[in-house]
Enzyme design. Structure first.
Site, PDB file in Angstrom:
ATOM      1  N   ILE A  75       0.739   6.942   0.206  1.00 46.30           N
ATOM      2  CA  ILE A  75       0.220   5.834   1.007  1.00 46.30           C
ATOM      3  C   ILE A  75      -1.270   5.640   0.743  1.00 46.30           C
ATOM      4  O   ILE A  75      -2.042   6.598   0.787  1.00 46.30           O
ATOM      5  CB  ILE A  75       0.427   6.116   2.519  1.00 46.30           C
ATOM      6  CG1 ILE A  75       1.887   6.466   2.790  1.00 46.30           C
ATOM      7  CG2 ILE A  75      -0.002   4.915   3.357  1.00 46.30           C
ATOM      8  CD1 ILE A  75       2.069   7.295   4.038  1.00 46.30           C
ATOM      9  N   CYS A  76      -1.624   4.411   0.480  1.00 44.92           N
ATOM     10  CA  CYS A  76      -3.034   4.108   0.243  1.00 44.92           C
ATOM     11  C   CYS A  76      -3.652   3.623   1.559  1.00 44.92           C
ATOM     12  O   CYS A  76      -3.579   2.449   1.898  1.00 44.92           O
ATOM     13  CB  CYS A  76      -3.166   3.038  -0.842  1.00 44.92           C
ATOM     14  SG  CYS A  76      -4.848   2.538  -1.164  1.00 44.92           S
ATOM     15  N   LEU A  77      -4.225   4.566   2.320  1.00 44.77           N
ATOM     16  CA  LEU A  77      -4.804   4.225   3.619  1.00 44.77           C
ATOM     17  C   LEU A  77      -6.014   5.147   3.830  1.00 44.77           C
ATOM     18  O   LEU A  77      -5.861   6.369   3.847  1.00 44.77           O
ATOM     19  CB  LEU A  77      -3.756   4.430   4.719  1.00 44.77           C
ATOM     20  CG  LEU A  77      -4.167   4.089   6.148  1.00 44.77           C
ATOM     21  CD1 LEU A  77      -4.329   2.584   6.331  1.00 44.77           C
ATOM     22  CD2 LEU A  77      -3.153   4.637   7.146  1.00 44.77           C
ATOM     23  N   HIS A 117       0.800  -1.217   0.000  1.00 47.19           N
ATOM     24  CA  HIS A 117       0.000   0.000   0.000  1.00 47.19           C
ATOM     25  C   HIS A 117       0.838   1.275   0.000  1.00 47.19           C
ATOM     26  O   HIS A 117       0.310   2.360   0.225  1.00 47.19           O
ATOM     27  CB  HIS A 117      -0.949   0.007   1.211  1.00 47.19           C
ATOM     28  CG  HIS A 117      -2.017  -1.039   1.097  1.00 47.19           C
ATOM     29  ND1 HIS A 117      -2.839  -1.370   2.139  1.00 47.19           N
ATOM     30  CD2 HIS A 117      -2.398  -1.832   0.068  1.00 47.19           C
ATOM     31  CE1 HIS A 117      -3.676  -2.329   1.765  1.00 47.19           C
ATOM     32  NE2 HIS A 117      -3.420  -2.627   0.500  1.00 47.19           N
TER      33      HIS A 117
END
Lengths: 484, 150
Positions: free
Chosen positions: B88-90, B81
């Site tokens: 950041i993929c969050l 991620h």
């Protein structure tokens, strides 16, 4: 269709001296955008009385059940608590067990502090809390809700600012904290949510119209909006009687899609026998030279051109085709049959489309005439002192023409798909009747009204004669329209 | 300049220094305090054991109502991620942001995201994604949050 909004359509609700007749048309509850709030809250109030809950809870419950009272009554009572958590009106205590750090930090570490600005609560800025217990300063609530509202219509579903908290921000908080422009935006979302969620409410599809129509099931799917237009409640597009929604959609797709081009290509082109590119022959001789591959062939038999000559009855007179056909060459006659069928089908389609299109244009024309008629009514009233109630027939008539054109338009779609010959005959008879009357009415209403405005003419009989004629045709047309 | 934002950042800085000593190292980059660097070490027992990473937080005046822009600077961890440009993929950083979150909580959840990884692996579309994310704030990227584990 902006213009109708400025008129006082809603004030003229008394009938215009027209004879009352059994009206098959939908008399639906129309309500204006602004009224949504009231209407929503009225419904919520009933629920509040039924359940003894707060208005905020009532709104959340109604939204959750998409304003469907039946569903609500079936499900709510058996599952009150679980649903309460799901719809965000009851705090999910499991959350504080699952996420002790985020959930309890407030109670333990931050008691007396706002979790947004980290400022200490004072008497001045202390906030009454939702049942989840998360507290925030008033100013922070305002900023939070303002941001949510400006992000979009999902704002009505905003959650408590505490991370992971399941509580939905109550309506009353928005009302309490939001100011001016933000409040306006919120009310827009609030009303939109009602229309979007409620299956019995639809936006009017006509451009520039901000009204909604709430549907009450009278079996008819045609509803008329306050703006004067009518539309189909089921599919949300313009009225398409006598066609059903599916037929209408098929027809629209047919008109827009490439499929008709394919039919056309089939009817008017052949593939080059060599490179298979479609070739169109407009006029002229049968000697074809493919532009793509320079292959020369005969249009009729698709044979090689060099093979043509005396034996085929001359270069420009191919009897090879006839010959092959008479011999029953399966391939050629099959190709030819499908080509012919496609051509017939195309002709048929063109016939119906042309008429459909014609009425569509006439309808648009009639719509553009509406403001002109309005102006004329005003003049007749001001110059010749006719009371407004005596002039409303003009307005009614133009609206009738628009409605007729709309119906007529779709009769051609209906006719196109009608395969039963017997039914078709009867249908065409009715269609013709309506068309004739509508054309006449349209012609009458298009006539210049200026002669009636001449102040030198005192005699009003010509005007009343005209009125009588128009009313007569209006009634006939209306009757025919409603019976077909 | 919003008083709320400054007041909060001041208290958050104290919070990190007092409560996360030895775990998070705060470096206030910008004088106006609107850009922070937070260094932390990959957790023991995880695939990032011992590696040091730096997160950059950029705050707007509307912080914490508005979410901060959070990316990895320096060498980002190799994680499904985390893109190689540090993005950041969050969901917590974007659509699930709430003003009650704070720098330490965000950092800790990123640390926990790293700790739960079993293998070091770049996102499947890393190279391609980095190209079309160019010159675009991570907050403007349309993230698809497919899972919360990996």
């Amino acid at each position: 269709m902006q213009s109708q909004h400025s008129n006082n359509y809603e004030d003229d609700q008394d009938d215009y001296g027209w004879p009352d007749e059994e009206d098959k048309e939908q008399v639906s509850y129309h309500h204006q955008f602004d009224n949504d709030e009231k209407r929503q809250l009225e419904k919520v109030q009933k629920l509040v009385e039924l359940l003894g809950c707060s208005q905020d809870q009532g709104i959340a419950i109604m939204r959750f059940f998409k304003w469907n009272m039946d569903k609500l009554q079936n499900e709510w009572f058996s599952n009150e608590r679980r649903l309460g958590i799901k719809m965000g009106i009851e705090f999910d205590n499991d959350l504080s067990k699952k996420f002790p750090l985020t959930m309890q930090s407030l109670a333990h570490n931050n008691q007396g502090y706002c979790m947004i600005c980290y400022g200490q609560f004072s008497q001045k800025n202390k906030q009454d809390n939702m049942s989840c217990g998360h507290q925030f300063c008033q100013e922070d609530w305002r900023s939070y809700l303002s941001q949510k509202v400006n992000e979009g219509f999902q704002a009505v579903q905003s959650k408590c600012p505490q991370h992971l908290c399941n509580m939905v921000v109550p309506h009353s908080y928005f009302v309490k904290y939001l100011q001016k422009e933000d409040m306006k935006t919120y009310m827009k979302w609030f009303c939109k949510a009602y229309t979007d969620d409620n299956k019995n409410v639809r936006w009017c599809p006509y451009s520039g119209c901000d009204y909604c129509v709430e549907y009450q099931d009278y079996g008819e799917s045609d509803v008329s909006c306050k703006c004067g237009n009518s539309f189909c409640f089921k599919c949300g597009s313009e009225s398409h009687r006598p066609c059903d929604c599916k037929q209408t959609e098929t027809w629209k797709n047919k008109n827009s899609a490439e499929s008709e081009n394919i039919t056309w290509i089939m009817a008017n082109t052949k593939q080059c026998p060599e490179c298979r590119k479609p070739i169109e022959k407009n006029q002229g001789c049968n000697h074809m030279t493919c532009k793509m591959c320079s292959y020369e062939f005969c249009w009729l038999c698709q044979g090689k051109w060099s093979e043509h000559g005396q034996k085929t009855g001359g270069y420009y007179n191919c009897n090879k085709y006839e010959e092959l056909k008479s011999k029953g060459d399966v391939k050629i006659s099959k190709d030819e049959t499908s080509r012919q069928a496609a051509k017939n089908e195309l002709d048929r389609y063109m016939f119906y489309f042309e008429r459909f299109n014609n009425h569509d244009k006439a309808e648009k024309h009639a719509r553009s005439l509406r403001p002109v008629i309005k102006a004329k009514i005003q003049l007749l009233h001001e110059i010749k002192k006719y009371p407004p109630s005596e002039l409303d027939f003009l307005d009614e008539a133009i609206n009738e023409v628009i409605k007729c054109r709309q119906v007529l338009k779709y009769t051609y779609v209906y006719g196109y798909y009608l395969k039963n010959q017997k039914e078709l005959n009867l249908f065409q008879f009715l269609q013709e009747d309506l068309e004739k009357n509508c054309d006449y009415l349209h012609e009458l209403i298009e006539k210049p009204l200026d002669p009636y405005l001449d102040t030198n003419i005192v005699d009003r009989s010509t005007f009343y004669h005209f009125k009588g004629q128009l009313i007569n045709y209006y009634q006939v047309t209306r009757k025919v329209r409603l019976s077909s | 300049m919003q008083a709320r934002c400054l007041g909060r950042l001041k208290k958050e800085a104290e919070d990190i220094r007092n409560n996360f000593d030895g775990v998070l190292e705060l470096d206030i980059k910008d004088e106006s305090q609107m850009c922070w660097h937070v260094r932390f070490r990959g957790a023991e027992g995880s695939v990032y054991n011992g590696e040091v990473f730096t997160l950059q937080f950029k705050f707007s005046e509307d912080y914490p109502i508005e979410s901060p822009e959070v990316i990895f600077v320096g060498i980002p961890p190799e994680h499904e991620h985390v893109y190689s440009n540090g993005y950041i993929c969050l969901s917590t950083l974007y659509s699930d942001w709430t003003p009650a979150l704070k720098v330490s909580a965000v950092t800790m959840s990123i640390l926990s995201m790293l700790s739960s990884a079993v293998v070091k692996q770049k996102p499947a579309n890393d190279a391609q994604a980095v190209v079309w994310m160019k010159n675009k704030s991570p907050k403007k990227v349309n993230w698809m949050f497919e899972d919360d584990k990996c």
